[in-house]
Design a protein around this motif. Structure first.
Motif, PDB file in Angstrom:
ATOM      1  N   LYS A 109       3.393   4.133   1.415  1.00  0.00           N
ATOM      2  CA  LYS A 109       4.029   3.965   0.832  1.00  0.00           C
ATOM      3  C   LYS A 109       4.590   2.583   0.517  1.00  0.00           C
ATOM      4  O   LYS A 109       4.364   1.563  -0.012  1.00  0.00           O
ATOM      5  N   HIS A 139       1.610   0.381  -0.136  1.00  0.00           N
ATOM      6  CA  HIS A 139       1.610  -0.071  -1.518  1.00  0.00           C
ATOM      7  C   HIS A 139       2.190  -1.255  -2.005  1.00  0.00           C
ATOM      8  O   HIS A 139       1.824  -1.872  -3.022  1.00  0.00           O
ATOM      9  N   ILE A 140       3.502  -0.778  -1.202  1.00  0.00           N
ATOM     10  CA  ILE A 140       3.912  -1.773  -2.264  1.00  0.00           C
ATOM     11  C   ILE A 140       4.080  -3.102  -2.199  1.00  0.00           C
ATOM     12  O   ILE A 140       3.870  -4.740  -3.039  1.00  0.00           O
ATOM     13  N   LEU A 142       1.671  -4.170  -4.288  1.00  0.00           N
ATOM     14  CA  LEU A 142       1.440  -4.699  -5.729  1.00  0.00           C
ATOM     15  C   LEU A 142       2.433  -5.611  -5.365  1.00  0.00           C
ATOM     16  O   LEU A 142       1.908  -6.556  -6.934  1.00  0.00           O
ATOM     17  N   ARG A 143       2.881  -6.215  -4.768  1.00  0.00           N
ATOM     18  CA  ARG A 143       3.484  -7.723  -4.540  1.00  0.00           C
ATOM     19  C   ARG A 143       2.213  -8.653  -4.409  1.00  0.00           C
ATOM     20  O   ARG A 143       2.743  -9.436  -4.925  1.00  0.00           O
ATOM     21  N   ILE A 157      -0.219  -8.315  -6.650  1.00  0.00           N
ATOM     22  CA  ILE A 157      -0.899  -8.468  -7.473  1.00  0.00           C
ATOM     23  C   ILE A 157       0.397  -8.973  -8.184  1.00  0.00           C
ATOM     24  O   ILE A 157       0.317 -10.408  -8.913  1.00  0.00           O
ATOM     25  N   GLU A 158       1.792  -9.165  -7.950  1.00  0.00           N
ATOM     26  CA  GLU A 158       2.511 -10.259  -8.528  1.00  0.00           C
ATOM     27  C   GLU A 158       2.286 -11.687  -8.136  1.00  0.00           C
ATOM     28  O   GLU A 158       2.961 -11.967  -9.164  1.00  0.00           O
ATOM     29  N   ILE A 166       0.057 -12.703 -10.724  1.00  0.00           N
ATOM     30  CA  ILE A 166       0.460 -12.908 -12.193  1.00  0.00           C
ATOM     31  C   ILE A 166       1.669 -14.630 -12.180  1.00  0.00           C
ATOM     32  O   ILE A 166       1.613 -14.547 -13.207  1.00  0.00           O
ATOM     33  N   ARG A 167       2.230 -14.205 -11.416  1.00  0.00           N
ATOM     34  CA  ARG A 167       2.898 -16.095 -11.426  1.00  0.00           C
ATOM     35  C   ARG A 167       2.327 -16.708 -10.690  1.00  0.00           C
ATOM     36  O   ARG A 167       2.117 -17.587 -11.989  1.00  0.00           O
ATOM     37  N   SER A 223      -7.247 -10.218 -10.613  1.00  0.00           N
ATOM     38  CA  SER A 223      -5.433  -9.481 -10.949  1.00  0.00           C
ATOM     39  C   SER A 223      -6.067  -8.469 -11.585  1.00  0.00           C
ATOM     40  O   SER A 223      -5.630  -7.277 -11.088  1.00  0.00           O
ATOM     41  N   LEU A 258      -5.441  -4.994  -9.758  1.00  0.00           N
ATOM     42  CA  LEU A 258      -5.123  -2.774  -9.890  1.00  0.00           C
ATOM     43  C   LEU A 258      -5.997  -2.177 -10.463  1.00  0.00           C
ATOM     44  O   LEU A 258      -5.556  -0.696  -9.347  1.00  0.00           O
ATOM     45  N   PHE A 314      -6.452  -1.236  -6.578  1.00  0.00           N
ATOM     46  CA  PHE A 314      -4.755  -0.258  -6.297  1.00  0.00           C
ATOM     47  C   PHE A 314      -4.914   0.750  -7.138  1.00  0.00           C
ATOM     48  O   PHE A 314      -4.873   2.619  -6.151  1.00  0.00           O
TER      49      PHE A 314
END
Lengths: 129, 129, 129, 129
Positions: D44, D47-48, D51-52, D54-55, D58-59, D81, D85, D88
């Motif tokens: 977990k 994974h988080i 994702l951060r 990838i976030e 995007i920014r 990106s 995703l 992931f």
């Protein structure tokens, strides 16, 4: 999946079948896939028919080029054939998961780990095209 | 169509060609694509050869099923064929952009808008497979 | 390609704009993209808004993991975000083709060849994900 | 997989875990996933973190638009990106197959059939983006 007949005869029917595994000492662990029956066995004729249709589409593409069809119309047919192939691969994968991966799950954690890794690599190759 | 000759003798050789457009009044705006010469014309033999190879791969897939090859190995070949088709489509698209879209750009904003929309829809179909 | 005539009449403003080109000596060949105006300029706010929505989806994915949501439901959201990104990329590409590639077409065969190659590589990267 | 701690307490540790199943009468059929432990539980944090990242990408895309970066360079980042995703999602799927599908295989043919269908639909959604 209409595998009803072959499912009635064995305790391991649920596990289905897969290829490439060696028969093991424990008779209870002998599954269809140990007997060389593949996940796609019951659908073989349907699969071959499907591939023949895709083969026909590829020949159709060659005719389109010969007849000087507009590029965009050829591209539409290329996408249709690609989709057909992907869709065929997806069905094969589903049968593989149902039979081979399930088979491995019955055998134990090492077997499932190996099969899941292998299936994931196959999915990755499908995604990267 | 063999456009080899037209490649050597004309000022518009570089522009290549596209299909589906109507000849216009202005003689300076008449390009190869008005003459029905397609973007892929110069590569036609190479394209057909390439498609024949993919056709052979699809037949190979049928043999693999007949010979009870392991599912994952079939999937690997499915991905290779899919990649071959995508790659062929990409080359066709490149030639289309080079010739047809460039052609439209010379004709004016309405022509380019229509061609770009059409090409984008084709790329979208390629992405969605 | 005989783009010389259409360049002289000022109609190239319609071709929009693109980035990265150096202003040239011939004033008639100065287009918006020489002025540093990008293909996506007119849609910038809409694009940023769209990306913010995707950013929100990625944060939503993190929450789903924190809240122990079922794997398959997370995967559905992953696919939705991927689709959103692909769709954004496709719109950007369409604007690029409309403005930058069309711009290059007006400049001449070498310019269009370079831009089309570049765009095709970008499409290839989109397909390979 | 470093699932050592949670694996020490149960005979069905090998089957891993999955979400959404109801505990059944047979105590031998109680697996981690009956206890609400998901396939991705042990990963977990990783994974988080992923994702951060990838976030952040995007920014970064929003900044690129603000700073009028060249369309093709933005598209390259969009593809990166998207790939992140997809990658992931693939890892999540692998863990799901290892735990949830394997879990279902232990429970019986109906359970595996349902889980494999569900996983295949998820893979299809990943392919269609």
């Amino acid at each position: 999946m209409s595998t009803t007949d072959s499912e009635t005869d064995g305790a391991t029917a649920a596990a289905g079948s897969c290829h490439g595994a060696e028969p093991q000492g424990d008779p209870q662990a002998v599954t269809n896939h140990d007997l060389g029956i593949h996940g796609y066995a019951h659908q073989k004729d349907a699969h071959i028919k499907r591939l023949r249709r895709i083969e026909g589409q590829i020949r159709g593409l060659q005719r389109m080029l010969e007849e000087d069809v507009y590029c965009i119309d050829i591209l539409t047919q290329v996408s249709a054939s690609t989709k057909g192939l992907q869709s065929f691969g997806l069905q094969l994968l589903e049968e593989h998961l149902r039979h081979c991966v399930a088979d491995a799950a019955v055998k134990g954690p090492e077997a499932i780990d190996e099969k899941v890794k292998e299936a994931t690599r196959a999915i990755e190759r499908m995604l990267r095209t």
